[in-house]
Design an enzyme around this catalytic site. Structure first.
Site, PDB file in Angstrom:
ATOM      1  N   GLU A  57      -6.927  -8.050  -0.380  1.00  0.00           N
ATOM      2  CA  GLU A  57      -7.493  -8.049   0.523  1.00  0.00           C
ATOM      3  C   GLU A  57      -8.591  -7.844   0.575  1.00  0.00           C
ATOM      4  O   GLU A  57      -9.049  -6.035   1.065  1.00  0.00           O
ATOM      5  CB  GLU A  57      -6.362  -6.810   1.463  1.00  0.00           C
ATOM      6  CG  GLU A  57      -4.852  -6.989   1.656  1.00  0.00           C
ATOM      7  CD  GLU A  57      -4.720  -5.704   2.630  1.00  0.00           C
ATOM      8  OE1 GLU A  57      -5.265  -4.841   3.512  1.00  0.00           O
ATOM      9  OE2 GLU A  57      -3.119  -6.364   3.218  1.00  0.00           O
ATOM     10  N   GLU A 110       0.688  -0.869  -0.142  1.00  0.00           N
ATOM     11  CA  GLU A 110       0.129  -0.010   0.011  1.00  0.00           C
ATOM     12  C   GLU A 110       0.291   1.106   0.179  1.00  0.00           C
ATOM     13  O   GLU A 110       0.885   2.963   0.746  1.00  0.00           O
ATOM     14  CB  GLU A 110      -1.207  -0.066   1.128  1.00  0.00           C
ATOM     15  CG  GLU A 110      -2.088  -1.343   1.206  1.00  0.00           C
ATOM     16  CD  GLU A 110      -3.191  -1.138   2.415  1.00  0.00           C
ATOM     17  OE1 GLU A 110      -2.691  -0.780   3.290  1.00  0.00           O
ATOM     18  OE2 GLU A 110      -3.906  -1.527   2.023  1.00  0.00           O
TER      19      GLU A 110
END
Ligand SMILES: *[C@@H]1O[C@H](CO)[C@@H](O)[C@H](O)[C@H]1NC(C)=O
Ligand SMILES: *[C@@H]1O[C@H](CO)[C@@H](O)[C@H](O)[C@H]1NC(C)=O
Ligand SMILES: *[C@@H]1O[C@H](CO)[C@@H](O)[C@H](O)[C@H]1NC(C)=O
Ligand SMILES: *[C@@H]1O[C@H](CO)[C@@H](O)[C@H](O)[C@H]1NC(C)=O
Ligand SMILES: *[C@@H]1O[C@H](CO)[C@@H](O)[C@H](O)[C@H]1NC(C)=O
Length: 623
Positions: A258, A180
């Protein structure tokens, strides 16, 4: 055999190898993955080996396989493996290769996420705290000091991983670069390019490399040559977000790296519970679209020791010891109703393995066990800090004195008589994260990060002022993860800056490893039940060493060790977590005494008892 037929055989072998090489790749014509040249989709779940004791890895992985998953997604926490620069640990609970082997035994492919930054709500997002010994370092950027540390770590890690890549005969189909990155302030493409080059150099060109970002992170998180994937939960708009991923990967397979099955808990927050129906619908919709999905978490586990991280959203929010995550497999590894629903969704798209799903593991309930006060923490300074304390005009950070985790004691003398109550305070919110204040050994109260409070004290010049600082876990996600610990600003009494400090870095875990002998031999003055103190007991199990949950009714806040193993923090007063998971393998069988030790930081209850329960108390209904 005639020479001619030998040649034939050789061609045949070569042909077979070319027809079915071990490979994992993207087919951009069809927008899918290919495994060994055949269309393939993964339905994966996250598990963190650092949150599960190694004797239980196979059990958890078997249950994941039986849920219908064909892959697991795994983070490698750098700080778990390189405790000091150049010192590596891959033993026992840290044996990454044994974990990969255990996954292979269950026929599970592996999606590896070695960071270097992993977030994971893990201490400092997996980065070693010793990086901050250089206070100028700019983490997760092309700062040469950061890159040098990353390079030397990956030169140790990647050669261990390399034989486990799928095309080399192992089970790792893909490797994530960073994590991320688009959510971080730096947006440093030189850094991402450096990582991509390093991964290629150490793992070879054949390995499938990818990035993962939230829907708003693509612009800084992706890099040409690394496959862009996205992460989002059941409440997000799948159509919209997958469309954003496809802008970066036109014609590539859809990947949610995710898909959130639940959420974490913060101290002082509510226990997270996520709706199963929404989760199942979202999963079904993604699988119908042909997307590849990793469920985060499938099994959350536990933040043992000092490993829990923290978020920073306007204020510092430390994560609880339990990382149950409301995941399909509970913290103790048991199937939940959520798991059964997910399994049934998966079964519409791919075959489940044959055989019954394992039963929940047996649990035990016993107690109470009465603990004895072993003495105030201050009585043990000579053993907790065997070296001479560090002298400093002004307080230093944990990082400056090479204390990564746990506790650091700051000591000075009152410079003047305080006849009127005088405020003791720290400038600019400089307490990281809690300070337990004692004057001549008598508890005066607590200063806490983000609270901007003062303690009012009276006392005599020359009295000993002790300030025990607790690191509650470094920030693991946010704009800035350089989270220095300790007193990062001077301590002020009235308007006088306190100086001439002695700093005692405490190694409590070494004392616990030595089986608490010191508690038996020291002659101590046992007066206090307020302020930081050790309590200890030995106990026998009523039966075989099954899993159990430690319940600490009336205790306030502290740290627990069982048989030398650091079980983690408890904070009964603040919640929501009210019990700590005790995995059976930590306990010793009947006939052998088990030792439990608490460092209670605030107040012990009048009856210094604990209990062991057969189910966890998450305090779900506390609002
Ligand atoms: C999701 O986003 C799409 C595209 O923007 C929109 O058409 C659709 O109505 C949204 N769905 C929901 C449930 O909000
Ligand atoms: C917990 O949940 C209640 C009810 O939804 C809410 O009012 C409260 O603000 C929540 N507490 C925290 C710390 O989020
Ligand atoms: C502090 O008070 C003590 C007795 O209360 C007295 O003897 C001493 O002189 C005082 N010290 C200062 C610096 O005022
Ligand atoms: C991050 O925090 C550290 C420590 O407080 C500070 O030195 C640094 O300037 C901050 N960086 C940014 C980009 O805000
Ligand atoms: C939750 O924990 C708090 C703090 O210990 C306690 O006051 C409360 O009664 C508990 N609630 C439940 C439902 O157990």
């Amino acid at each position: 055999m005639a020479p001619g037929s030998q040649l034939c055989l050789l061609f045949l072998l070569q042909f077979l190898q070319e027809a079915a090489p071990r490979s994992f790749e993207v087919d951009r014509q069809r927008g899918i993955f290919l495994l060994d040249g055949v269309p393939f989709r993964y339905v994966s779940g996250s598990i963190h080996y650092s949150r599960v004791p190694s004797p239980l890895w196979s059990d958890r992985l078997h249950k994941m396989r039986m849920s219908g998953l064909n892959a697991v997604q795994v983070y490698v926490p750098w700080n778990y493996h390189e405790p000091q620069p150049g010192v590596y640990n891959f033993q026992g609970n840290r044996d990454l290769v044994a974990f990969l082997k255990a996954a292979a035994n269950e026929d599970l492919l592996v999606i590896l996420r070695p960071g270097p930054y992993i977030c994971a709500e893990w201490e400092m997002g997996g980065l070693p705290a010793w990086l901050l010994q250089n206070p100028e370092i700019v983490l997760r950027t092309s700062d040469p000091d950061f890159l040098a540390a990353v390079d030397s770590w990956f030169h140790v890690l990647m050669p261990m991983v390399q034989p486990w890549l799928y095309h080399n005969g192992g089970n790792i189909i893909s490797v994530q670069v960073e994590n991320e990155y688009g959510s971080y302030f730096a947006c440093d493409f030189r850094y991402m390019r450096h990582l991509a080059g390093l991964f290629r150099a150490l793992l070879g060109d054949q390995i499938f490399l990818f990035t993962t970002d939230g829907p708003r992170g693509f612009s800084c998180g992706t890099l040409q040559g690394l496959y862009s994937t996205v992460d989002f939960g059941p409440d997000d708009n799948m159509t919209e977000i997958f469309a954003m991923q496809q802008k970066y990967e036109p014609n590539g397979p859809l990947v949610n790296s995710e898909y959130y099955t639940g959420w974490l808990d913060y101290w002082g927050g509510n226990h997270s519970k996520w709706d199963t129906k929404t989760l199942a619908n979202g999963l079904q919709n993604m699988l119908e679209l042909g997307a590849n999905v990793n469920m985060y978490m499938f099994h959350g586990g536990t933040n043992f020791g000092y490993w829990s991280g923290a978020d920073f959203k306007k204020i510092y929010q430390p994560v609880t010891t339990s990382y149950d995550y409301d995941a399909p497999l509970s913290e103790a590894g048991d199937p939940t109703p959520k798991l059964l629903v997910i399994q049934s969704v998966i079964s519409k798209f791919q075959e489940l393995p044959l055989g019954p799903f394992p039963l929940p593991s047996p649990k035990m309930k016993f107690g109470p066990v009465t603990l004895k006060l072993a003495g105030d923490l201050l009585n043990f300074l000579n053993v907790l800090c065997p070296d001479e304390p560090i002298q400093s005009h002004l307080p230093l950070t944990f990082e400056a004195v090479k204390q990564d985790y746990g506790f650091l004691l700051y000591r000075t003398q009152l410079p003047q008589n305080l006849t009127k109550p005088t405020p003791l305070w720290v400038k600019n919110n400089g307490v990281r994260d809690r300070a337990y204040v004692m004057l001549d050994g008598v508890s005066q109260g607590i200063l806490e990060r983000d609270k901007d409070e003062a303690l009012f004290m009276t006392g005599q010049a020359g009295s000993t002022l002790d300030v025990l600082l607790e690191n509650m876990g470094r920030i693991s996600f946010g704009y800035n993860i350089s989270d220095f610990k300790g007193l990062i600003q001077p301590l002020v009494l009235g308007d006088v800056v306190l100086t001439d400090w002695l700093l005692f870095p405490l190694n409590i875990d070494a004392l616990m490893d030595s089986k608490n002998r010191v508690f038996e031999t020291q002659e101590l003055n046992l007066k206090s039940s307020s302020g930081p103190a050790f309590y200890s007991a030995t106990f026998q199990l009523p039966g075989p060493p099954w899993d159990t949950f430690l319940y600490l009714p009336g205790w306030t806040k502290g740290q627990v060790w069982i048989n030398g193993f650091n079980l983690g923090r408890y904070w009964t007063r603040r919640g929501p977590q009210q019990s700590l998971y005790v995995p059976g393998p930590l306990l010793l069988p009947t006939g052998t005494p088990n030792i439990i030790t608490l460092l209670e930081l605030e107040h012990a209850p009048p009856r210094t008892q604990i209990q062991f329960l057969d189910r966890p108390l998450f305090n779900a209904t506390l609002h």
